[in-house]
Scaffold this motif. Sequence first.
Motif, PDB file in Angstrom:
ATOM      1  N   LEU A 199      14.591 -48.447  29.238  1.00 46.35           N
ATOM      2  CA  LEU A 199      15.950 -48.162  29.706  1.00 46.35           C
ATOM      3  C   LEU A 199      16.799 -47.531  28.603  1.00 46.35           C
ATOM      4  O   LEU A 199      17.616 -46.646  28.876  1.00 46.35           O
ATOM      5  N   LEU A 200      16.588 -47.959  27.350  1.00 49.01           N
ATOM      6  CA  LEU A 200      17.297 -47.312  26.239  1.00 49.01           C
ATOM      7  C   LEU A 200      16.866 -45.856  26.085  1.00 49.01           C
ATOM      8  O   LEU A 200      17.686 -44.972  25.840  1.00 49.01           O
ATOM      9  N   TYR A 201      15.565 -45.594  26.246  1.00 46.96           N
ATOM     10  CA  TYR A 201      15.086 -44.218  26.194  1.00 46.96           C
ATOM     11  C   TYR A 201      15.641 -43.396  27.355  1.00 46.96           C
ATOM     12  O   TYR A 201      15.928 -42.210  27.203  1.00 46.96           O
ATOM     13  N   LEU A 202      15.793 -44.018  28.518  1.00 49.87           N
ATOM     14  CA  LEU A 202      16.363 -43.307  29.662  1.00 49.87           C
ATOM     15  C   LEU A 202      17.802 -42.892  29.381  1.00 49.87           C
ATOM     16  O   LEU A 202      18.192 -41.753  29.646  1.00 49.87           O
ATOM     17  N   VAL A 203      18.589 -43.788  28.801  1.00 48.95           N
ATOM     18  CA  VAL A 203      19.978 -43.459  28.469  1.00 48.95           C
ATOM     19  C   VAL A 203      20.024 -42.335  27.442  1.00 48.95           C
ATOM     20  O   VAL A 203      20.821 -41.389  27.569  1.00 48.95           O
ATOM     21  N   ALA A 204      19.155 -42.393  26.432  1.00 46.54           N
ATOM     22  CA  ALA A 204      19.127 -41.337  25.419  1.00 46.54           C
ATOM     23  C   ALA A 204      18.696 -40.004  26.025  1.00 46.54           C
ATOM     24  O   ALA A 204      19.249 -38.954  25.693  1.00 46.54           O
ATOM     25  N   ALA A 205      17.713 -40.034  26.937  1.00 42.64           N
ATOM     26  CA  ALA A 205      17.265 -38.805  27.591  1.00 42.64           C
ATOM     27  C   ALA A 205      18.368 -38.227  28.477  1.00 42.64           C
ATOM     28  O   ALA A 205      18.555 -37.003  28.521  1.00 42.64           O
ATOM     29  N   LEU A 206      19.078 -39.079  29.188  1.00 48.42           N
ATOM     30  CA  LEU A 206      20.179 -38.592  30.023  1.00 48.42           C
ATOM     31  C   LEU A 206      21.293 -37.982  29.178  1.00 48.42           C
ATOM     32  O   LEU A 206      21.876 -36.964  29.550  1.00 48.42           O
ATOM     33  N   LEU A 207      21.578 -38.588  28.029  1.00 48.56           N
ATOM     34  CA  LEU A 207      22.584 -38.030  27.126  1.00 48.56           C
ATOM     35  C   LEU A 207      22.148 -36.645  26.622  1.00 48.56           C
ATOM     36  O   LEU A 207      22.946 -35.704  26.622  1.00 48.56           O
ATOM     37  N   ALA A 208      20.884 -36.518  26.242  1.00 45.87           N
ATOM     38  CA  ALA A 208      20.374 -35.212  25.797  1.00 45.87           C
ATOM     39  C   ALA A 208      20.406 -34.209  26.949  1.00 45.87           C
ATOM     40  O   ALA A 208      20.741 -33.033  26.752  1.00 45.87           O
ATOM     41  N   GLY A 209      20.078 -34.649  28.164  1.00 44.99           N
ATOM     42  CA  GLY A 209      20.121 -33.763  29.324  1.00 44.99           C
ATOM     43  C   GLY A 209      21.526 -33.289  29.642  1.00 44.99           C
ATOM     44  O   GLY A 209      21.738 -32.126  30.006  1.00 44.99           O
ATOM     45  N   VAL A 210      22.501 -34.176  29.508  1.00 48.63           N
ATOM     46  CA  VAL A 210      23.894 -33.790  29.750  1.00 48.63           C
ATOM     47  C   VAL A 210      24.342 -32.760  28.714  1.00 48.63           C
ATOM     48  O   VAL A 210      25.009 -31.773  29.053  1.00 48.63           O
ATOM     49  N   LEU A 211      23.972 -32.984  27.458  1.00 46.54           N
ATOM     50  CA  LEU A 211      24.330 -32.003  26.426  1.00 46.54           C
ATOM     51  C   LEU A 211      23.687 -30.652  26.703  1.00 46.54           C
ATOM     52  O   LEU A 211      24.323 -29.608  26.522  1.00 46.54           O
ATOM     53  N   LEU A 212      22.437 -30.655  27.153  1.00 47.22           N
ATOM     54  CA  LEU A 212      21.772 -29.394  27.476  1.00 47.22           C
ATOM     55  C   LEU A 212      22.428 -28.721  28.679  1.00 47.22           C
ATOM     56  O   LEU A 212      22.531 -27.499  28.738  1.00 47.22           O
ATOM     57  N   ALA A 213      22.865 -29.499  29.652  1.00 48.02           N
ATOM     58  CA  ALA A 213      23.506 -28.926  30.832  1.00 48.02           C
ATOM     59  C   ALA A 213      24.898 -28.382  30.511  1.00 48.02           C
ATOM     60  O   ALA A 213      25.339 -27.416  31.141  1.00 48.02           O
ATOM     61  N   LEU A 214      25.586 -28.991  29.560  1.00 42.90           N
ATOM     62  CA  LEU A 214      26.933 -28.539  29.190  1.00 42.90           C
ATOM     63  C   LEU A 214      26.920 -27.316  28.278  1.00 42.90           C
ATOM     64  O   LEU A 214      27.951 -26.666  28.112  1.00 42.90           O
ATOM     65  N   ARG A 215      25.781 -27.010  27.708  1.00 38.46           N
ATOM     66  CA  ARG A 215      25.713 -25.929  26.728  1.00 38.46           C
ATOM     67  C   ARG A 215      26.231 -24.593  27.249  1.00 38.46           C
ATOM     68  O   ARG A 215      26.974 -23.912  26.543  1.00 38.46           O
ATOM     69  N   PRO A 216      25.888 -24.149  28.475  1.00 39.88           N
ATOM     70  CA  PRO A 216      26.422 -22.859  28.940  1.00 39.88           C
ATOM     71  C   PRO A 216      27.935 -22.882  29.193  1.00 39.88           C
ATOM     72  O   PRO A 216      28.603 -21.866  29.044  1.00 39.88           O
ATOM     73  N   ALA A 217      28.468 -24.030  29.563  1.00 38.29           N
ATOM     74  CA  ALA A 217      29.877 -24.100  29.943  1.00 38.29           C
ATOM     75  C   ALA A 217      30.812 -24.393  28.774  1.00 38.29           C
ATOM     76  O   ALA A 217      31.970 -24.004  28.794  1.00 38.29           O
ATOM     77  N   VAL A 218      30.304 -25.085  27.763  1.00 40.77           N
ATOM     78  CA  VAL A 218      31.144 -25.536  26.654  1.00 40.77           C
ATOM     79  C   VAL A 218      30.518 -25.048  25.346  1.00 40.77           C
ATOM     80  O   VAL A 218      29.303 -24.997  25.221  1.00 40.77           O
ATOM     81  N   THR A 219      31.351 -24.705  24.401  1.00 39.63           N
ATOM     82  CA  THR A 219      30.840 -24.306  23.092  1.00 39.63           C
ATOM     83  C   THR A 219      30.403 -25.547  22.324  1.00 39.63           C
ATOM     84  O   THR A 219      31.220 -26.406  22.000  1.00 39.63           O
ATOM     85  N   LEU A 220      29.105 -25.628  22.074  1.00 35.61           N
ATOM     86  CA  LEU A 220      28.525 -26.754  21.343  1.00 35.61           C
ATOM     87  C   LEU A 220      27.798 -26.232  20.116  1.00 35.61           C
ATOM     88  O   LEU A 220      27.463 -25.052  20.040  1.00 35.61           O
TER      89      LEU A 220
END
Length: 105
Positions: free
Chosen positions: A13-34
């Motif tokens: 479950l900790l790995y799932l939360v970390a993977a979801l956080l990484a996925g959100v950052l990857l999804a936000l990359r086109p919309a937000v300057t990161l």
Amino acid sequence: MPPITRLFVRSSLLYLVAALLAGVLLALRPAVTLPAVVGGLMPVYFHLFMVGWVTQLIVGRRLLDVPQVEPATQPRGYDALALATYLAAQRRPAAARAWPNRHRQ
């Protein structure tokens, strides 16, 4: 639920939360300057998801659902062996050690 099973499931479950956080950052990359580092999170995302969440959840459920055929003193097998498996799963995979710079150009 045996302690080793809880350890595998909670870690998954900790790995799932970390993977979801990484996925959100990857999804936000086109919309937000990161930072540019976010662009390199794709292999990390897949590793956290497949090795971290899926594999550890499967092992944890297997330890719960399929009891070992052992004497009455150890109905679920050897706890030390299960703990060694858990600790080995937390280490960096051998393939990543063999080719540490394979994603760099």
